[in-house]
Design an enzyme around this catalytic site. Structure first.
Site, mmCIF file in Angstrom:
data_model
loop_
_atom_site.group_PDB
_atom_site.id
_atom_site.type_symbol
_atom_site.label_atom_id
_atom_site.label_comp_id
_atom_site.label_asym_id
_atom_site.label_seq_id
_atom_site.Cartn_x
_atom_site.Cartn_y
_atom_site.Cartn_z
ATOM 1 N N ASP A 10 10.938 -4.309 0.182
ATOM 2 C CA ASP A 10 11.329 -3.095 -0.527
ATOM 3 C C ASP A 10 11.283 -3.425 -2.013
ATOM 4 O O ASP A 10 12.036 -4.277 -2.490
ATOM 5 C CB ASP A 10 12.747 -2.707 -0.083
ATOM 6 C CG ASP A 10 13.315 -1.552 -0.886
ATOM 7 O OD1 ASP A 10 12.654 -1.063 -1.830
ATOM 8 O OD2 ASP A 10 14.442 -1.141 -0.556
ATOM 9 N N ASN A 24 4.137 10.455 -10.126
ATOM 10 C CA ASN A 24 3.195 11.572 -10.295
ATOM 11 C C ASN A 24 3.195 11.949 -11.768
ATOM 12 O O ASN A 24 4.026 11.468 -12.535
ATOM 13 C CB ASN A 24 3.567 12.750 -9.389
ATOM 14 C CG ASN A 24 4.973 13.236 -9.654
ATOM 15 O OD1 ASN A 24 5.294 13.660 -10.767
ATOM 16 N ND2 ASN A 24 5.836 13.150 -8.652
ATOM 17 N N VAL A 33 7.793 5.697 -2.670
ATOM 18 C CA VAL A 33 8.359 4.603 -3.460
ATOM 19 C C VAL A 33 8.996 5.149 -4.750
ATOM 20 O O VAL A 33 9.987 4.603 -5.243
ATOM 21 C CB VAL A 33 7.286 3.518 -3.726
ATOM 22 C CG1 VAL A 33 6.256 3.938 -4.727
ATOM 23 C CG2 VAL A 33 7.932 2.209 -4.142
ATOM 24 N N ASP A 34 8.467 6.241 -5.260
ATOM 25 C CA ASP A 34 9.028 6.892 -6.456
ATOM 26 C C ASP A 34 10.479 7.309 -6.176
ATOM 27 O O ASP A 34 11.401 7.029 -6.976
ATOM 28 C CB ASP A 34 8.151 8.117 -6.775
ATOM 29 C CG ASP A 34 8.405 8.719 -8.143
ATOM 30 O OD1 ASP A 34 9.161 8.124 -8.930
ATOM 31 O OD2 ASP A 34 7.835 9.794 -8.426
ATOM 32 N N GLY A 124 0.041 6.057 0.131
ATOM 33 C CA GLY A 124 1.008 6.826 0.915
ATOM 34 C C GLY A 124 0.693 8.303 0.846
ATOM 35 O O GLY A 124 -0.336 8.758 1.373
ATOM 36 N N TYR A 126 -0.515 10.063 -1.401
ATOM 37 C CA TYR A 126 -1.795 10.393 -2.037
ATOM 38 C C TYR A 126 -3.016 10.065 -1.172
ATOM 39 O O TYR A 126 -4.160 10.301 -1.593
ATOM 40 C CB TYR A 126 -1.905 9.744 -3.416
ATOM 41 C CG TYR A 126 -1.134 10.502 -4.497
ATOM 42 C CD1 TYR A 126 -0.472 11.698 -4.216
ATOM 43 C CD2 TYR A 126 -1.072 10.019 -5.801
ATOM 44 C CE1 TYR A 126 0.229 12.395 -5.204
ATOM 45 C CE2 TYR A 126 -0.375 10.709 -6.792
ATOM 46 C CZ TYR A 126 0.274 11.899 -6.488
ATOM 47 O OH TYR A 126 0.957 12.581 -7.479
HETATM 48 N N1 AR6 Z 1 8.912 -0.494 -1.512
HETATM 49 C C1 AR6 Z 1 7.589 -0.790 -1.417
HETATM 50 N N2 AR6 Z 1 6.671 0.090 -0.982
HETATM 51 C C2 AR6 Z 1 7.117 1.322 -0.616
HETATM 52 C C3 AR6 Z 1 8.463 1.719 -0.701
HETATM 53 C C4 AR6 Z 1 9.387 0.741 -1.165
HETATM 54 N N3 AR6 Z 1 10.688 1.006 -1.276
HETATM 55 N N4 AR6 Z 1 8.565 3.004 -0.281
HETATM 56 C C5 AR6 Z 1 7.323 3.409 0.068
HETATM 57 N N5 AR6 Z 1 6.445 2.400 -0.130
HETATM 58 P P1 AR6 Z 1 3.774 6.557 -1.943
HETATM 59 P P2 AR6 Z 1 1.431 7.451 -3.498
HETATM 60 C C6 AR6 Z 1 4.989 2.354 0.096
HETATM 61 O O1 AR6 Z 1 3.664 7.759 -1.082
HETATM 62 O O2 AR6 Z 1 0.570 7.452 -2.295
HETATM 63 C C7 AR6 Z 1 5.627 10.441 -4.579
HETATM 64 O O3 AR6 Z 1 6.195 11.648 -4.175
HETATM 65 C C8 AR6 Z 1 4.371 3.364 1.024
HETATM 66 O O4 AR6 Z 1 4.573 2.982 2.378
HETATM 67 O O5 AR6 Z 1 5.113 6.166 -2.423
HETATM 68 O O6 AR6 Z 1 0.894 6.858 -4.770
HETATM 69 C C9 AR6 Z 1 5.261 10.446 -6.059
HETATM 70 O O7 AR6 Z 1 6.191 11.181 -6.820
HETATM 71 C C10 AR6 Z 1 2.900 3.263 0.612
HETATM 72 O O8 AR6 Z 1 2.268 2.140 1.236
HETATM 73 O O9 AR6 Z 1 2.847 6.711 -3.286
HETATM 74 C C11 AR6 Z 1 3.912 11.081 -6.043
HETATM 75 O O10 AR6 Z 1 4.015 12.498 -5.996
HETATM 76 C C12 AR6 Z 1 2.979 2.983 -0.886
HETATM 77 O O11 AR6 Z 1 4.347 2.607 -1.140
HETATM 78 C C13 AR6 Z 1 3.300 10.587 -4.751
HETATM 79 O O12 AR6 Z 1 4.387 10.270 -3.897
HETATM 80 C C14 AR6 Z 1 2.648 4.169 -1.761
HETATM 81 O O13 AR6 Z 1 3.099 5.368 -1.140
HETATM 82 C C15 AR6 Z 1 2.508 9.310 -4.960
HETATM 83 O O14 AR6 Z 1 1.854 8.953 -3.774
#
Ligand code: AR6
Length: 180
Positions: A10, A24, A33-34, A124, A126
């Site tokens: 995490d 975003n 993760v955001d 994720g 995106y």
């Molecule tokens: N630690 C590490 N990785 C994580 C965590 C964590 N705590 N939580 C999720 N992940 P995503 P994106 C992983 O969707 O695709 C948001 O709403 C997750 O499993 O977080 O760039 C923003 O505001 C995946 O492998 O980011 C944007 O609107 C990776 O992090 C949008 O999502 C990225 O998933 C960005 O989407």
């Protein structure tokens, strides 16, 4: 030399100088993760992001760009926000995703960070394939010695075994050097 490694975990608990957020363009939080970073960092992080929107980033942060804030209650000192390309919106250019990683490292270097943790940006919500994200991230970072100058450690912190395996494969020495 910059060390690159991949671990399961995490990212909000990482003891590194800077943690990269897959944000975003609005910079005001979200899911994935955001959401986790904002929840763990507390309201100070959102206030700093709001301040960016009122000053230097009135129209938000462009895809592929990066900007630093403090890290609120996180163990890290900085959060570096970057915006990955959104495949669901037809943003399929690998250069945009590569830019997220190199721009984040440039910003890290500017603030004085020497260790940086990245999530799998765009893998994720995106909608990018995590193996592709891993290949693009590793190639971009290894190929940009300017961006990595002064950075000792880049750690990919992945949220699942499959994504971890994708990054381990991209980091493996033989990766990309022979036929499939
Ligand atoms: N630690 C590490 N990785 C994580 C965590 C964590 N705590 N939580 C999720 N992940 P995503 P994106 C992983 O969707 O695709 C948001 O709403 C997750 O499993 O977080 O760039 C923003 O505001 C995946 O492998 O980011 C944007 O609107 C990776 O992090 C949008 O999502 C990225 O998933 C960005 O989407």
């Amino acid at each position: 030399m910059t060390r690159l490694e991949a671990v399961l975990g995490d990212i909000t608990t990482e003891q590194v100088d800077a943690v990269v957020n897959a944000a975003n363009s609005a910079l005001l939080g979200g899911g994935g993760v955001d959401g986790a970073i904002h929840a763990a960092a507390g309201p100070a992080l959102l206030r700093e992001c709001q301040r960016l929107r009122e000053t230097t980033h009135r129209t938000g942060l462009p895809v592929g760009d990066a900007v630093a804030t403090g890290a609120g209650d996180l163990p890290a000192r900085w959060v570096i926000h970057t915006v990955g390309p959104n495949r669901h919106r037809g943003q399929t250019d690998p250069a945009l995703l590569a830019s997220c990683f190199t721009s984040s490292l440039r910003v890290a270097r500017e603030v004085g960070a020497r260790s940086v943790a990245f999530p799998a940006v765009s893998a994720g919500i995106y909608g990018w394939d995590s193996a592709e994200v891993a290949r693009i991230a590793v190639a971009a970072i290894r190929g940009d010695t300017d961006a990595t100058g002064g950075i000792d450690l880049v750690r990919f912190v992945l949220f699942g075994r499959r994504v971890l395996a994708d990054f381990e494969q991209a980091l493996a020495p033989a990766s990309g050097s022979g036929p499939d």
